[in-house]
Scaffold this active site. Structure first.
Site, short mmCIF file in Angstrom:
data_model
loop_
_atom_site.label_atom_id
_atom_site.label_comp_id
_atom_site.label_asym_id
_atom_site.label_seq_id
_atom_site.Cartn_x
_atom_site.Cartn_y
_atom_site.Cartn_z
N GLU A 7 -39.21 6.52 -27.21
CA GLU A 7 -38.06 5.66 -26.98
C GLU A 7 -37.73 5.64 -25.49
OE1 GLU A 7 -34.88 6.97 -29.53
OE2 GLU A 7 -36.07 6.72 -31.35
N HIS B 293 -32.34 2.83 -32.44
CA HIS B 293 -31.78 4.17 -32.61
C HIS B 293 -30.26 4.16 -32.52
CE1 HIS B 293 -32.79 8.71 -32.06
NE2 HIS B 293 -31.73 8.54 -32.83
N ARG C 113 -35.96 10.70 -37.88
CA ARG C 113 -36.71 10.95 -36.65
C ARG C 113 -38.04 10.21 -36.72
NH1 ARG C 113 -32.62 12.09 -34.86
NH2 ARG C 113 -31.90 13.97 -33.78
#
Length: 357
Positions: free
Chosen positions: A296, A315, A267
């Site tokens: 993001e 990601h 994370r």
């Protein structure tokens, strides 16, 4: 049970057809008698072409409340990846009994509202553990062996980058290197097994892991500082909580060995990225591999784009075709158990089970 009505609310990753195919396969294996096979309807929410975000009071959801209310009309059970399930949606879906989310946690579901409505909520832990573990190892190789940097120089049309053959510039092997894992859950344990196959010395720090989790070749470390100072590579696999937010800041980066590498596929909030950029810019760290960010999509103004020796990915550590297929299969298993009157394997609100409507 009379003919159940199921909504398969997929997207461009966990596609509706994958959900339907998994349901057909799972229900075909059932030995419990039923009068009729379920009626399955589909909905495509279009993520990632259409972005996710906050919907009502839930986060990381795709779609909107009105679309879901219409799609859930008369539906008994829903399987989804990202569809929102808010208080308003539960209020307008009186027939709904089960929601299954094909993710490691049902963050797109208002769990309290589901519980008040008597709706069982299930999820799919471990669906992407192998993919994330392989990706973490890939970032280690890309950074430690200059794979990404070498590609960038060649594709940029620069002179042949012979400087990588200088001893001081050469990368290092994972074999016989000490790699520290911060967080030793399902993904961390898989990374540990892969690293031992490479011949690395593996350390792991996780105050919540059981002693049984530490298999052969992995040494448990009880102090994060010890792991940081001993490791040539540090890879993050911890959950983001109030306690772990900013876990790796300027002080922790300063404790890492000169020329070491940081990898984060967990994370973004675990790391102070400004401090990481500082460490990379002054050469305190050799490189970093990052797949997750506090914001993001990453804004174009981010300092990360101009920081040297940084390998970034959008990601995608937990993204593979197998993950989508595995997630659909886990969801289908929960639906089959629900139809057969069996307890769910992964229930987020088990208190509902004793008062199931």
């Amino acid at each position: 049970m009379s003919r159940a009505r199921i909504l398969a609310a997929g997207d461009e990753f966990v596609r509706p057809d994958l959900l339907v195919r998994a349901l057909d396969a799972e229900l075909g294996r059932s030995t419990a008698p039923r009068r009729q096979r379920p009626d399955v309807r589909t909905l495509d929410l279009g993520w990632p072409t259409r972005p996710w975000g906050k919907v009502g009071e839930v986060v990381e959801a795709a779609g909107d409340e009105d679309t879901m209310i219409a799609a859930l009309d008369g539906v008994d059970a829903a399987v989804t990846h990202l569809a929102p399930f808010t208080q308003r949606i539960f209020d307008h879906a009186p027939d709904l009994r089960l929601v299954v989310v094909s993710r490691g946690g049902p963050v797109n579901v208002n769990l309290a509202a589901a519980t008040r409505s008597g709706v069982v909520v299930c999820y799919a832990p471990g669906r992407n553990a192998n993919a994330a573990a392989e990706f973490a190892l890939g970032l280690m190789l890309a950074t430690c062996r200059h794979i990404a940097a070498g590609h960038a120089e060649l594709s940029g049309g620069r002179d042949w980058p012979g400087h990588y053959f200088r001893y001081d510039s050469a990368g290092f092997e994972l074999r016989d290197s000490t790699v520290g894992l911060v967080g030793y859950g399902a993904i961390g344990q898989l990374v540990g097994r892969l690293l031992t196959a490479f011949g690395a010395r593996v350390l792991a720090y996780d105050p919540f892991a059981t002693a049984e989790a530490f298999g052969p070749g992995v040494e448990r470390v009880h102090d994060l500082d010890d792991l940081l100072t001993e490791s040539r590579v540090v890879s993050l696999h911890a959950r983001l909580t109030e306690q772990t937010s900013g876990l790796i800041g300027a002080a922790e980066l300063a404790r890492m060995r000169p020329g070491s590498v940081l990898v984060n596929t967990a994370r973004g909030g675990l790391v102070d990225y400004d401090a990481l950029c500082d460490a990379l810019d002054r050469g305190a760290l050799a490189a970093a591999g990052i797949d997750v960010f506090p914001e993001e999509p990453l804004p174009r103004s981010s300092r990360l784009f101009s920081t040297r020796n940084l390998v970034m990915a959008p990601h995608i550590a937990g993204c593979s075709r197998e993950v989508a297929e595995r997630a659909a299969a886990i969801c289908a298993g929960e639906v089959r158990r629900w139809l057969d009157g069996e307890p769910p394997a992964h229930c987020a609100n088990p208190e509902v089970l004793s008062t199931r409507r």
